[in-house]
Design an enzyme around this catalytic site. Sequence first.
Site, short mmCIF file in Angstrom:
data_model
loop_
_atom_site.label_atom_id
_atom_site.label_comp_id
_atom_site.label_asym_id
_atom_site.label_seq_id
_atom_site.Cartn_x
_atom_site.Cartn_y
_atom_site.Cartn_z
N PRO A 1 -20.91 0.21 1.17
CA PRO A 1 -20.84 1.43 1.97
C PRO A 1 -19.44 2.03 2.10
CG PRO A 1 -21.41 -0.48 3.32
CD PRO A 1 -21.53 -0.90 1.90
N ASN A 2 -19.42 3.33 1.97
CA ASN A 2 -18.23 4.18 2.16
C ASN A 2 -17.22 4.11 1.02
OD1 ASN A 2 -18.96 5.33 4.71
ND2 ASN A 2 -18.63 3.29 5.57
N ARG B 1 -10.19 10.11 2.43
CA ARG B 1 -9.47 9.90 3.69
C ARG B 1 -8.84 8.52 3.67
NH1 ARG B 1 -12.19 9.66 8.33
NH2 ARG B 1 -10.27 10.07 9.45
N TYR C 1 -6.52 2.70 1.66
CA TYR C 1 -7.32 2.49 0.45
C TYR C 1 -6.77 3.15 -0.81
CZ TYR C 1 -10.66 0.93 3.96
OH TYR C 1 -11.27 0.28 5.01
N ASN D 1 -17.49 -5.65 -3.92
CA ASN D 1 -16.83 -5.18 -2.71
C ASN D 1 -17.95 -4.69 -1.81
OD1 ASN D 1 -15.45 -4.01 -0.62
ND2 ASN D 1 -13.97 -2.92 -1.91
N ALA E 1 -18.06 -2.98 4.63
CA ALA E 1 -18.19 -3.59 5.96
C ALA E 1 -19.33 -4.62 6.02
CB ALA E 1 -18.39 -2.52 7.02
N HIS F 1 -18.66 -8.40 6.45
CA HIS F 1 -18.37 -9.08 7.71
C HIS F 1 -19.61 -9.49 8.50
CE1 HIS F 1 -14.52 -7.61 6.48
NE2 HIS F 1 -14.87 -6.34 6.66
N ASP G 1 -27.47 -14.31 1.33
CA ASP G 1 -28.67 -14.98 0.82
C ASP G 1 -29.03 -14.50 -0.57
OD1 ASP G 1 -28.97 -16.53 3.08
OD2 ASP G 1 -30.50 -15.27 4.00
N GLU H 1 -15.48 -11.84 -4.88
CA GLU H 1 -15.41 -10.91 -3.74
C GLU H 1 -14.07 -10.16 -3.81
OE1 GLU H 1 -15.49 -13.00 0.00
OE2 GLU H 1 -15.02 -11.17 1.14
N HIS I 1 -11.62 -6.94 -2.07
CA HIS I 1 -11.34 -5.92 -1.06
C HIS I 1 -10.05 -5.22 -1.46
CE1 HIS I 1 -14.50 -7.49 1.37
NE2 HIS I 1 -14.03 -8.70 1.12
N ILE I 2 -10.07 -3.92 -1.35
CA ILE I 2 -8.88 -3.13 -1.70
C ILE I 2 -7.76 -3.42 -0.71
CG2 ILE I 2 -8.01 -0.76 -1.86
CD1 ILE I 2 -10.92 0.02 -2.75
N SER I 3 -8.12 -3.46 0.56
CA SER I 3 -7.12 -3.73 1.60
C SER I 3 -7.05 -5.23 1.89
CB SER I 3 -7.50 -2.97 2.89
OG SER I 3 -8.71 -3.48 3.42
N ARG J 1 -5.82 -6.92 9.02
CA ARG J 1 -6.37 -5.76 9.75
C ARG J 1 -7.06 -6.22 11.04
NH1 ARG J 1 -9.56 -1.97 5.80
NH2 ARG J 1 -9.31 -0.60 7.63
N ARG K 1 -12.54 -7.82 10.74
CA ARG K 1 -12.51 -7.81 9.27
C ARG K 1 -12.04 -9.14 8.68
NH1 ARG K 1 -13.25 -2.25 8.00
NH2 ARG K 1 -12.32 -0.92 9.58
O1 CA2 Z 1 -10.67 -3.27 1.79
C1 CA2 Z 1 -11.82 -3.11 1.36
O2 CA2 Z 1 -12.07 -2.92 0.17
C2 CA2 Z 1 -12.99 -3.07 2.35
O3 CA2 Z 1 -14.07 -3.79 1.78
C3 CA2 Z 1 -13.33 -1.61 2.52
C4 CA2 Z 1 -14.40 -1.31 3.57
C5 CA2 Z 1 -14.07 -2.05 4.88
O4 CA2 Z 1 -15.16 -1.91 5.78
C6 CA2 Z 1 -13.80 -3.54 4.66
O5 CA2 Z 1 -13.46 -4.14 5.90
C7 CA2 Z 1 -12.67 -3.74 3.68
C8 CA2 Z 1 -14.44 0.20 3.86
C9 CA2 Z 1 -14.79 1.04 2.65
C10 CA2 Z 1 -14.03 2.29 2.52
O6 CA2 Z 1 -14.05 3.09 3.69
C11 CA2 Z 1 -13.41 4.31 3.68
C12 CA2 Z 1 -13.16 4.87 4.92
C13 CA2 Z 1 -12.51 6.08 5.00
C14 CA2 Z 1 -12.11 6.75 3.83
C15 CA2 Z 1 -12.38 6.19 2.60
C16 CA2 Z 1 -13.04 4.98 2.52
#
Ligand code: CA2
Length: 146
Positions: free
Chosen positions: A10-11, A18, A23, A75, A78, A81, A88, A99, A101-103, A108, A112
Site C-alpha cells: 500500500p501507498n 509526497r 522515500y 515491500n 504498512a 507491521h 501466513d 523483505e 523497506h526504502i526507509s 522511525r 514501524r
Molecule cells: O520504508 C518503506 O519502504 C515502508 O515500507 C514504506 C511504507 C511504510 O508504511 C513502512 O513503514 C515503511 C509506506 C509506503 C509509502 O508511503 C508513502 C506516503 C506518502 C508519500 C509517498 C509514499
Amino acid sequence: MMKILVINGPNLNMLGIREPGIYGKTDYNALCDYVKEEASKMGDVSVEFFQSNHEGAIIDKIQEAYGVFDGIVLNAGAYTHYSYAILDALKAVGIPTAEVHISDIHAREEFRHNSVIKAACCVQICGKGIAGYVEAINYLRENYNK
Ligand code: CA2
C-alpha cells in the site's frame, strides 16, 4: 534464469509524489524501470512487478507465485507491521523472500520498528532507498539460485 517477483504494498504507488525526504524523489514507475535495468545487468534473473493497496490481492499474488517464482522481494508497506495474513501466505508458499523497506523502519516511529512478516523472510533490508531492492535481488541470487 531465476524468476523473481517484486511486490510492493500500500501507498508505494504514491512514491515520488509526497514525502521525498523519507522515500526519495523516484516515482513507482521509475523504481520499476531502475530495478529492471539493474536486474538485466545481472544476466541470470528475470523480474516481474506487482503493486497493490489491498491485503487480499497481495496474498493472492503470493499464493499464485507458488511453483512459478523462485524468489520474492517484498515491500509490504504498512502491512509489514501488522499483517499476520501476509506472514501466513509467505509461510504457506515457502518461497525465499527478501523483505525490503526504502526507509529505515528502526529509526522511525515505534510502530514501524516491528515487522510481523520478518519471521517468514530470509533477510530484511531497510534504509537503503530504492537500491535496497537491487540488494535484495542479489541476496536471493547469491543464496537461492539453482
Ligand atoms: O520504508 C518503506 O519502504 C515502508 O515500507 C514504506 C511504507 C511504510 O508504511 C513502512 O513503514 C515503511 C509506506 C509506503 C509509502 O508511503 C508513502 C506516503 C506518502 C508519500 C509517498 C509514499
